[in-house]
Scaffold this active site. Structure first.
Site, PDB file in Angstrom:
ATOM      1  N   ASN A 176      53.050  -1.240  29.603  1.00 34.48           N
ATOM      2  CA  ASN A 176      53.171  -2.703  29.551  1.00 34.48           C
ATOM      3  C   ASN A 176      54.550  -3.170  30.006  1.00 34.48           C
ATOM      4  O   ASN A 176      54.693  -4.269  30.533  1.00 34.48           O
ATOM      5  CB  ASN A 176      52.852  -3.229  28.145  1.00 34.48           C
ATOM      6  CG  ASN A 176      51.373  -3.165  27.848  1.00 34.48           C
ATOM      7  OD1 ASN A 176      50.541  -3.436  28.707  1.00 34.48           O
ATOM      8  ND2 ASN A 176      51.031  -2.780  26.628  1.00 34.48           N
ATOM      9  N   ASP A 220      38.769  -5.239  34.068  1.00 32.63           N
ATOM     10  CA  ASP A 220      40.161  -5.624  34.334  1.00 32.63           C
ATOM     11  C   ASP A 220      40.920  -4.605  35.187  1.00 32.63           C
ATOM     12  O   ASP A 220      42.043  -4.853  35.602  1.00 32.63           O
ATOM     13  CB  ASP A 220      40.914  -5.871  33.027  1.00 32.63           C
ATOM     14  CG  ASP A 220      41.024  -4.636  32.132  1.00 32.63           C
ATOM     15  OD1 ASP A 220      40.725  -3.508  32.584  1.00 32.63           O
ATOM     16  OD2 ASP A 220      41.425  -4.803  30.974  1.00 32.63           O
ATOM     17  N   GLY A 248      48.988  -4.391  23.964  1.00 31.63           N
ATOM     18  CA  GLY A 248      50.057  -5.231  24.478  1.00 31.63           C
ATOM     19  C   GLY A 248      51.451  -4.782  24.104  1.00 31.63           C
ATOM     20  O   GLY A 248      52.429  -5.376  24.544  1.00 31.63           O
ATOM     21  N   HIS A 287      42.139  -1.000  31.768  1.00 34.94           N
ATOM     22  CA  HIS A 287      41.749  -0.259  30.568  1.00 34.94           C
ATOM     23  C   HIS A 287      40.557   0.659  30.842  1.00 34.94           C
ATOM     24  O   HIS A 287      39.518   0.182  31.286  1.00 34.94           O
ATOM     25  CB  HIS A 287      41.418  -1.241  29.441  1.00 34.94           C
ATOM     26  CG  HIS A 287      42.582  -2.082  29.068  1.00 34.94           C
ATOM     27  ND1 HIS A 287      42.790  -3.342  29.589  1.00 34.94           N
ATOM     28  CD2 HIS A 287      43.638  -1.818  28.259  1.00 34.94           C
ATOM     29  CE1 HIS A 287      43.914  -3.829  29.100  1.00 34.94           C
ATOM     30  NE2 HIS A 287      44.453  -2.924  28.298  1.00 34.94           N
ATOM     31  N   SER A 298      47.432  -0.560  24.260  1.00 34.99           N
ATOM     32  CA  SER A 298      45.982  -0.762  24.321  1.00 34.99           C
ATOM     33  C   SER A 298      45.216   0.490  24.726  1.00 34.99           C
ATOM     34  O   SER A 298      44.054   0.647  24.354  1.00 34.99           O
ATOM     35  CB  SER A 298      45.649  -1.899  25.285  1.00 34.99           C
ATOM     36  OG  SER A 298      46.186  -1.625  26.575  1.00 34.99           O
TER      37      SER A 298
END
Length: 186
Positions: free
Chosen positions: A77, A161, A48, A164, A11
């Protein structure tokens, strides 16, 4: 001769939460044009994605695009999911070697995990990228989010979040990789 650059990431490279065309890979394309560096950029990043996913997808991407440089931005991830470091390292090694066997140079973008994973895991995770780069003689950016995640005002650089980076952080991300990319393309 025109170079071909393949970005294999998650991402952070796939513009998650950003307007299309504002991520660091899009900015890279613009900078290459501005600097009159003849290179095509293929962004094969998927939000992801893990190192296992990248490893599974890489053979077809190499065959299709025949890149001269592969930028690997994966592993974050894996850590967020608590996957074993040995597995991540093995996947990074395999991807790097596969790309090199195809004739491409490789640039690894190192990541770090937050300290809440424990000191041992955090240190081993950060070292993993340097070890893979040393073993394979690949180029390395030790910490892709330098000046962002480790900045005193780091929260201002991230989306809600806290994972990011915002659009404002993308030029800084590009600045972190630009010297290594130009070196590998020359």
């Amino acid at each position: 001769m025109r170079s071909s650059l393949l970005v294999l990431g998650d991402s952070l490279s796939a513009e998650y939460g950003l307007r299309r065309g504002t991520g660091w890979v899009a900015l890279l394309e613009q900078k290459l044009q501005t600097e009159k560096i003849r290179a095509d950029v293929v962004n094969a990043s998927i939000s992801g994605d893990t190192s296992s996913g990248g490893r599974a997808r890489l053979p077809a991407l190499l065959a299709q695009h025949r890149p001269t440089l592969v930028v690997i931005e994966l592993g974050g991830n894996d850590a967020l999911r608590g996957l074993p470091l040995d597995m991540t390292r093995d996947n990074l090694l395999a991807m790097t070697r596969l790309a090199q066997q195809s004739g491409a140079k490789v640039l690894l973008l190192g990541m770090q995990v937050p300290p809440n994973y424990g000191r041992d895991y955090t240190q081993r995770f950060a070292r993993m990228y340097a070890e893979v780069a040393k073993t394979t003689r690949a180029a390395l950016v030790p910490f892709f989010l330098k000046g962002i995640a480790d900045a005193p005002d780091s929260l201002t650089w991230f989306q809600a979040d806290r994972i990011h980076p915002k659009e404002a952080a993308q030029p800084r991300m590009l600045a972190n990789v630009w010297p290594a990319i130009t070196k590998e393309l020359s």
